[in-house]
Design a protein around this motif. Structure first.
Motif, PDB file in Angstrom:
ATOM      1  N   GLN A 122       4.829   4.648 -13.294  1.00  0.00           N
ATOM      2  CA  GLN A 122       4.441   4.150 -15.007  1.00  0.00           C
ATOM      3  C   GLN A 122       3.192   4.436 -15.466  1.00  0.00           C
ATOM      4  O   GLN A 122       2.488   3.921 -16.314  1.00  0.00           O
ATOM      5  CB  GLN A 122       4.558   2.620 -14.925  1.00  0.00           C
ATOM      6  CG  GLN A 122       5.937   2.273 -14.339  1.00  0.00           C
ATOM      7  CD  GLN A 122       6.970   2.439 -15.480  1.00  0.00           C
ATOM      8  OE1 GLN A 122       6.726   1.636 -16.844  1.00  0.00           O
ATOM      9  NE2 GLN A 122       8.134   3.241 -15.308  1.00  0.00           N
ATOM     10  N   GLY A 164      -0.283   5.656 -16.861  1.00  0.00           N
ATOM     11  CA  GLY A 164      -0.884   5.971 -18.337  1.00  0.00           C
ATOM     12  C   GLY A 164      -2.200   6.753 -18.127  1.00  0.00           C
ATOM     13  O   GLY A 164      -2.940   6.668 -17.320  1.00  0.00           O
ATOM     14  N   LYS A 165      -2.747   7.419 -19.379  1.00  0.00           N
ATOM     15  CA  LYS A 165      -4.120   7.794 -19.433  1.00  0.00           C
ATOM     16  C   LYS A 165      -4.897   7.479 -20.745  1.00  0.00           C
ATOM     17  O   LYS A 165      -4.297   7.991 -21.697  1.00  0.00           O
ATOM     18  CB  LYS A 165      -3.825   9.335 -19.015  1.00  0.00           C
ATOM     19  CG  LYS A 165      -2.930   9.982 -19.734  1.00  0.00           C
ATOM     20  CD  LYS A 165      -2.350  11.291 -19.169  1.00  0.00           C
ATOM     21  CE  LYS A 165      -1.179  11.617 -20.025  1.00  0.00           C
ATOM     22  NZ  LYS A 165      -0.261  12.838 -19.132  1.00  0.00           N
ATOM     23  N   TYR A 214      -6.925   7.828 -15.504  1.00  0.00           N
ATOM     24  CA  TYR A 214      -5.447   7.384 -15.591  1.00  0.00           C
ATOM     25  C   TYR A 214      -5.764   5.760 -15.017  1.00  0.00           C
ATOM     26  O   TYR A 214      -6.737   5.575 -14.530  1.00  0.00           O
ATOM     27  CB  TYR A 214      -4.699   7.948 -14.055  1.00  0.00           C
ATOM     28  CG  TYR A 214      -4.131   9.583 -14.296  1.00  0.00           C
ATOM     29  CD1 TYR A 214      -2.907   9.594 -15.167  1.00  0.00           C
ATOM     30  CD2 TYR A 214      -4.950  10.620 -14.081  1.00  0.00           C
ATOM     31  CE1 TYR A 214      -2.507  10.886 -15.396  1.00  0.00           C
ATOM     32  CE2 TYR A 214      -4.301  11.747 -14.383  1.00  0.00           C
ATOM     33  CZ  TYR A 214      -3.183  11.908 -14.915  1.00  0.00           C
ATOM     34  OH  TYR A 214      -2.475  13.168 -15.337  1.00  0.00           O
ATOM     35  N   TYR A 227       0.936   1.813 -17.435  1.00  0.00           N
ATOM     36  CA  TYR A 227       0.603   1.531 -18.856  1.00  0.00           C
ATOM     37  C   TYR A 227       1.092   0.201 -19.301  1.00  0.00           C
ATOM     38  O   TYR A 227       0.743  -0.202 -20.440  1.00  0.00           O
ATOM     39  CB  TYR A 227       1.086   2.592 -19.781  1.00  0.00           C
ATOM     40  CG  TYR A 227       2.803   2.645 -19.835  1.00  0.00           C
ATOM     41  CD1 TYR A 227       3.377   2.121 -20.744  1.00  0.00           C
ATOM     42  CD2 TYR A 227       3.403   3.650 -19.253  1.00  0.00           C
ATOM     43  CE1 TYR A 227       4.641   2.158 -20.803  1.00  0.00           C
ATOM     44  CE2 TYR A 227       4.888   3.822 -18.974  1.00  0.00           C
ATOM     45  CZ  TYR A 227       5.545   2.907 -20.161  1.00  0.00           C
ATOM     46  OH  TYR A 227       6.847   3.156 -20.164  1.00  0.00           O
ATOM     47  N   VAL A 261      -5.371  -1.541 -18.580  1.00  0.00           N
ATOM     48  CA  VAL A 261      -5.836  -0.474 -19.738  1.00  0.00           C
ATOM     49  C   VAL A 261      -7.162  -0.834 -20.277  1.00  0.00           C
ATOM     50  O   VAL A 261      -8.017  -0.108 -20.455  1.00  0.00           O
ATOM     51  CB  VAL A 261      -4.629  -0.175 -20.721  1.00  0.00           C
ATOM     52  CG1 VAL A 261      -5.006   0.616 -21.794  1.00  0.00           C
ATOM     53  CG2 VAL A 261      -3.305   0.187 -20.120  1.00  0.00           C
ATOM     54  N   TYR A 308      -4.605   6.717 -25.761  1.00  0.00           N
ATOM     55  CA  TYR A 308      -3.806   6.401 -24.584  1.00  0.00           C
ATOM     56  C   TYR A 308      -2.613   6.897 -24.749  1.00  0.00           C
ATOM     57  O   TYR A 308      -1.715   6.483 -25.810  1.00  0.00           O
ATOM     58  CB  TYR A 308      -4.267   4.972 -24.146  1.00  0.00           C
ATOM     59  CG  TYR A 308      -3.675   4.426 -22.894  1.00  0.00           C
ATOM     60  CD1 TYR A 308      -4.542   4.563 -21.587  1.00  0.00           C
ATOM     61  CD2 TYR A 308      -2.399   4.064 -22.761  1.00  0.00           C
ATOM     62  CE1 TYR A 308      -3.890   4.116 -20.465  1.00  0.00           C
ATOM     63  CE2 TYR A 308      -1.917   3.802 -21.311  1.00  0.00           C
ATOM     64  CZ  TYR A 308      -2.467   3.810 -20.467  1.00  0.00           C
ATOM     65  OH  TYR A 308      -2.175   3.343 -19.229  1.00  0.00           O
ATOM     66  N   LYS A 309      -2.188   7.691 -23.507  1.00  0.00           N
ATOM     67  CA  LYS A 309      -0.505   8.060 -23.829  1.00  0.00           C
ATOM     68  C   LYS A 309       0.113   7.823 -22.462  1.00  0.00           C
ATOM     69  O   LYS A 309      -0.640   7.688 -21.573  1.00  0.00           O
ATOM     70  CB  LYS A 309      -0.417   9.248 -24.027  1.00  0.00           C
ATOM     71  CG  LYS A 309      -0.897  10.328 -23.382  1.00  0.00           C
ATOM     72  CD  LYS A 309      -0.614  11.658 -24.210  1.00  0.00           C
ATOM     73  CE  LYS A 309       0.687  12.281 -23.988  1.00  0.00           C
ATOM     74  NZ  LYS A 309       0.958  13.824 -24.331  1.00  0.00           N
ATOM     75  N   THR A 310       1.457   7.782 -22.254  1.00  0.00           N
ATOM     76  CA  THR A 310       2.058   7.571 -20.988  1.00  0.00           C
ATOM     77  C   THR A 310       2.089   8.904 -20.508  1.00  0.00           C
ATOM     78  O   THR A 310       2.203   9.821 -21.060  1.00  0.00           O
ATOM     79  CB  THR A 310       3.133   6.848 -21.311  1.00  0.00           C
ATOM     80  OG1 THR A 310       4.212   7.587 -21.929  1.00  0.00           O
ATOM     81  CG2 THR A 310       3.158   5.705 -21.973  1.00  0.00           C
ATOM     82  N   ASP A 311       2.075   8.883 -19.168  1.00  0.00           N
ATOM     83  CA  ASP A 311       2.626  10.124 -18.386  1.00  0.00           C
ATOM     84  C   ASP A 311       3.901  10.248 -18.686  1.00  0.00           C
ATOM     85  O   ASP A 311       4.427  11.603 -18.700  1.00  0.00           O
ATOM     86  CB  ASP A 311       2.421   9.915 -16.853  1.00  0.00           C
ATOM     87  CG  ASP A 311       1.464  11.127 -16.307  1.00  0.00           C
ATOM     88  OD1 ASP A 311       0.605  11.462 -17.093  1.00  0.00           O
ATOM     89  OD2 ASP A 311       1.437  11.238 -15.063  1.00  0.00           O
ATOM     90  N   GLU A 312       4.768   9.675 -18.844  1.00  0.00           N
ATOM     91  CA  GLU A 312       6.309   9.835 -19.126  1.00  0.00           C
ATOM     92  C   GLU A 312       6.481  10.794 -20.481  1.00  0.00           C
ATOM     93  O   GLU A 312       6.990  11.746 -20.435  1.00  0.00           O
ATOM     94  CB  GLU A 312       6.920   8.637 -19.602  1.00  0.00           C
ATOM     95  CG  GLU A 312       7.273   7.568 -18.292  1.00  0.00           C
ATOM     96  CD  GLU A 312       7.813   6.359 -18.618  1.00  0.00           C
ATOM     97  OE1 GLU A 312       8.032   6.037 -19.807  1.00  0.00           O
ATOM     98  OE2 GLU A 312       8.136   5.644 -17.545  1.00  0.00           O
ATOM     99  N   SER A 327       0.309   9.077 -28.996  1.00  0.00           N
ATOM    100  CA  SER A 327      -0.469   8.045 -28.081  1.00  0.00           C
ATOM    101  C   SER A 327       0.125   6.606 -28.394  1.00  0.00           C
ATOM    102  O   SER A 327       0.533   6.401 -29.461  1.00  0.00           O
ATOM    103  CB  SER A 327      -1.879   7.931 -28.164  1.00  0.00           C
ATOM    104  OG  SER A 327      -2.246   7.897 -29.787  1.00  0.00           O
TER     105      SER A 327
END
Length: 194
Positions: free
Chosen positions: A47, A49-50, A101, A105, A111, A129-133, A145
């Motif tokens: 799960q 995010g970054k 990272y 998220y 976050v 900020y967006k998810t790795d998914e 994002s």
């Protein structure tokens, strides 16, 4: 995490600065006790995010040193990476992303904590900020994002994915879209000529 450091492109123990590294796509940093190559990491960071910080290439090395030092001291999330000049980054060729990272998220407090830590380190630029998914699905560019933080603030703004998509102007009157004193038709004084 997407493109773990164990895949092709892993940097050597003593990598050149990212703005001089043309042999590796990414350089990585990990927090104490984090092992991205362990089988457990796949589930632990499912799960992830970054925060995305886009830097001009001329500032990349200094920005990366700042983030790498903070990650390795346990002040940020579980890891970070930076696109080097050897990456196939498909954005502005004069900029590269530094990616910080968070483990999950959905953990909005974490976050926010990482954003506050970035701001306290002196990162003043606008961040996304967006998810790795989303990255794994191949989603890039504007509108991917889920959060943004305006330059110089500690605000986290949740983005509505539908609202982030480009839309056509609702007011089709040319005068409403023109700069005051200029016409889109003749480029001079705002008077429409026939």
């Amino acid at each position: 995490m997407h493109s773990e450091p164990t895949q092709t492109g892993q940097q050597p123990a003593k990598a050149p600065p990212p703005a001089a590294d043309t042999h590796h796509r990414w350089q990585w940093a990990a927090a104490p006790g984090v092992d991205f190559s362990s089988p457990a990491a796949v589930n632990e960071f499912a799960q992830a995010g970054k925060w995305l910080w886009f830097l001009p290439v001329r500032a990349l090395d200094a920005g990366w040193r700042l983030i790498k030092t903070a990650v390795e001291a346990g002040q940020l999330g579980p890891g970070a990476k930076v696109a080097t000049l050897g990456s196939d980054f498909d954005g502005d060729p004069t900029r590269r992303p530094v990616i910080i990272y968070t483990a999950n998220y959905h953990a909005e407090q974490d976050v926010q904590r990482v954003l506050l830590a970035l701001r306290s380190l002196g990162v003043r630029d606008a961040l996304a900020y967006k998810t790795d998914e989303a990255t794994a699905r191949g989603e890039y560019r504007d509108g991917t994002s889920i959060y943004t933080s305006p330059a110089g603030t500690t605000r986290v703004i949740r983005r509505d994915r539908q609202a982030a998509r480009p839309t056509r102007p609702r007011n089709l009157d040319w005068r409403a879209r023109s700069t005051p004193g200029r016409s889109r038709l003749d480029g001079t004084d705002g008077v429409r000529r026939r």
